[in-house]
Write a protein that holds these residues in place. Sequence first.
Motif, short mmCIF file in Angstrom:
data_model
loop_
_atom_site.label_atom_id
_atom_site.label_comp_id
_atom_site.label_asym_id
_atom_site.label_seq_id
_atom_site.Cartn_x
_atom_site.Cartn_y
_atom_site.Cartn_z
N ALA A 114 45.62 41.96 48.00
CA ALA A 114 46.80 41.65 47.18
C ALA A 114 47.59 40.49 47.80
CB ALA A 114 47.68 42.89 47.03
N CYS A 115 47.71 40.49 49.12
CA CYS A 115 48.38 39.37 49.79
C CYS A 115 47.64 38.07 49.50
CB CYS A 115 48.41 39.61 51.31
SG CYS A 115 49.80 40.57 51.90
N SER A 116 46.32 38.13 49.51
CA SER A 116 45.52 36.94 49.23
C SER A 116 45.73 36.47 47.79
CB SER A 116 44.04 37.23 49.48
OG SER A 116 43.83 37.54 50.84
N MET A 117 45.91 37.42 46.87
CA MET A 117 46.21 37.04 45.49
C MET A 117 47.56 36.33 45.43
SD MET A 117 43.95 37.35 43.22
CE MET A 117 45.05 37.02 41.84
N GLY A 118 48.48 36.73 46.29
CA GLY A 118 49.76 36.03 46.37
C GLY A 118 49.56 34.59 46.78
N ILE A 119 48.62 34.35 47.68
CA ILE A 119 48.30 32.98 48.09
C ILE A 119 47.77 32.19 46.90
CG2 ILE A 119 46.80 31.57 49.55
CD1 ILE A 119 46.88 33.82 51.62
N CYS A 131 39.59 33.41 39.41
CA CYS A 131 39.59 34.56 40.30
C CYS A 131 39.64 35.87 39.50
CB CYS A 131 40.78 34.49 41.26
SG CYS A 131 40.61 33.24 42.56
N ALA A 132 40.45 35.89 38.45
CA ALA A 132 40.56 37.08 37.61
C ALA A 132 39.24 37.37 36.90
CB ALA A 132 41.68 36.91 36.59
N ILE A 133 38.62 36.32 36.37
CA ILE A 133 37.34 36.49 35.68
C ILE A 133 36.27 37.03 36.63
CG2 ILE A 133 35.42 35.24 34.58
CD1 ILE A 133 37.56 33.39 33.34
N PHE A 136 36.87 40.78 37.32
CA PHE A 136 36.45 41.69 36.24
C PHE A 136 34.93 41.69 36.05
CE2 PHE A 136 40.96 41.17 34.97
CZ PHE A 136 41.29 42.52 34.93
N LEU A 137 34.29 40.55 36.25
CA LEU A 137 32.83 40.50 36.14
C LEU A 137 32.17 41.36 37.22
CD1 LEU A 137 32.09 36.73 35.35
CD2 LEU A 137 31.82 38.70 33.82
N ALA A 138 32.83 41.45 38.37
CA ALA A 138 32.28 42.26 39.46
C ALA A 138 32.59 43.74 39.30
CB ALA A 138 32.82 41.76 40.80
N ALA A 151 34.99 39.07 45.42
CA ALA A 151 34.79 38.01 44.42
C ALA A 151 36.03 37.13 44.33
CB ALA A 151 34.46 38.63 43.07
N ILE A 152 37.21 37.75 44.42
CA ILE A 152 38.47 37.00 44.38
C ILE A 152 38.54 36.00 45.53
CG2 ILE A 152 40.97 37.18 44.73
CD1 ILE A 152 40.87 39.81 43.19
N LEU A 153 38.25 36.47 46.74
CA LEU A 153 38.35 35.59 47.91
C LEU A 153 37.28 34.51 47.88
CD1 LEU A 153 40.43 35.75 50.24
CD2 LEU A 153 40.33 37.78 48.82
N SER A 154 36.10 34.85 47.41
CA SER A 154 35.04 33.84 47.30
C SER A 154 35.45 32.78 46.29
CB SER A 154 33.73 34.50 46.86
OG SER A 154 33.30 35.45 47.82
N GLY A 155 36.07 33.22 45.18
CA GLY A 155 36.56 32.29 44.18
C GLY A 155 37.64 31.37 44.72
N LEU A 156 38.53 31.94 45.54
CA LEU A 156 39.60 31.15 46.16
C LEU A 156 39.00 30.07 47.06
CD1 LEU A 156 42.51 30.51 47.05
CD2 LEU A 156 42.32 32.40 48.70
N PHE A 157 38.02 30.47 47.87
CA PHE A 157 37.41 29.53 48.81
C PHE A 157 36.72 28.38 48.08
CE2 PHE A 157 33.64 28.53 51.61
CZ PHE A 157 34.36 27.74 52.50
N VAL A 158 35.90 28.71 47.11
CA VAL A 158 35.16 27.67 46.38
C VAL A 158 36.11 26.76 45.61
CG1 VAL A 158 33.51 27.25 44.52
CG2 VAL A 158 33.06 29.05 46.19
N GLN A 159 37.10 27.36 44.96
CA GLN A 159 38.04 26.54 44.18
C GLN A 159 38.91 25.65 45.06
OE1 GLN A 159 39.68 28.32 40.25
NE2 GLN A 159 39.46 30.08 41.63
N THR A 160 39.23 26.12 46.26
CA THR A 160 40.00 25.29 47.18
C THR A 160 39.24 24.02 47.51
OG1 THR A 160 41.13 27.20 48.17
CG2 THR A 160 41.07 25.17 49.46
#
Length: 218
Positions: A114-119, A131-133, A136-138, A151-160
């Motif tokens: 949740a903290c990471s989602m805040g980031i 990240c949301a998609i 939910f896909l996972a 999946a959220i953190l992986s999405g954050l890393f790739v998108q960054t």
Amino acid sequence: MITSRVIALVLGYVFGLFPTGKLVGKAYHTDLTKEGSGNTGMTNSIRVLGWKAGIIVFFGDCLKAVFAMVIIWLLYRNTYPDAVKLLELYAGFGAVLGHDYPFYAKFKGGKGIACSMGIVFANDWRMVPICAILFFLAVVPTSFMSLGSLAILSGLFVQTIVFGQLGFLKVGAQFLVEMYVVTGVLTGLAFFQHRGNLKRLVSGTENRFQPGSGKKSK
């Protein structure tokens, strides 16, 4: 800049120490560390106390990173305009560290999702939909919240990395690699915190997500 990085990290850590799950559990006359998985994060809160409690915990933990990042932005937006995004990231990372490793609980805390989602929210809201998609896909076909979290953190890393290369992050080119590294460490920490879940996923013994009814349950 080194001092500013340390200040951002420490400030974030202090915000991360706020015990959202413990306080919400107390309001429900429940010690979440002794119920369900024993974690005070959103997933166990929903599992033990129901959706309302879980959503409160999620936003409370999410805001720990957001508040820390906003304060750093206010402090350094004029001093380091090309690096303030990097300093915000350090603050968010510090909040995750404070949440995961609170000194007052013998450095045993949550998993920091949740903290990471805040980031994600505070750093660049355009990363939120992907990240949301991915979440939910996972989660929808498997009911494994751990997979959704990673999946959220992986999405954050790739998108960054993608956003950085496209020039969307509004940070000086000299700070891009450092942003990628910090985000990579943040992602690696999430996988480390979920190492038990990953072992159970491999062995086929991972618990599927089953929301509670708002009453204590195991």
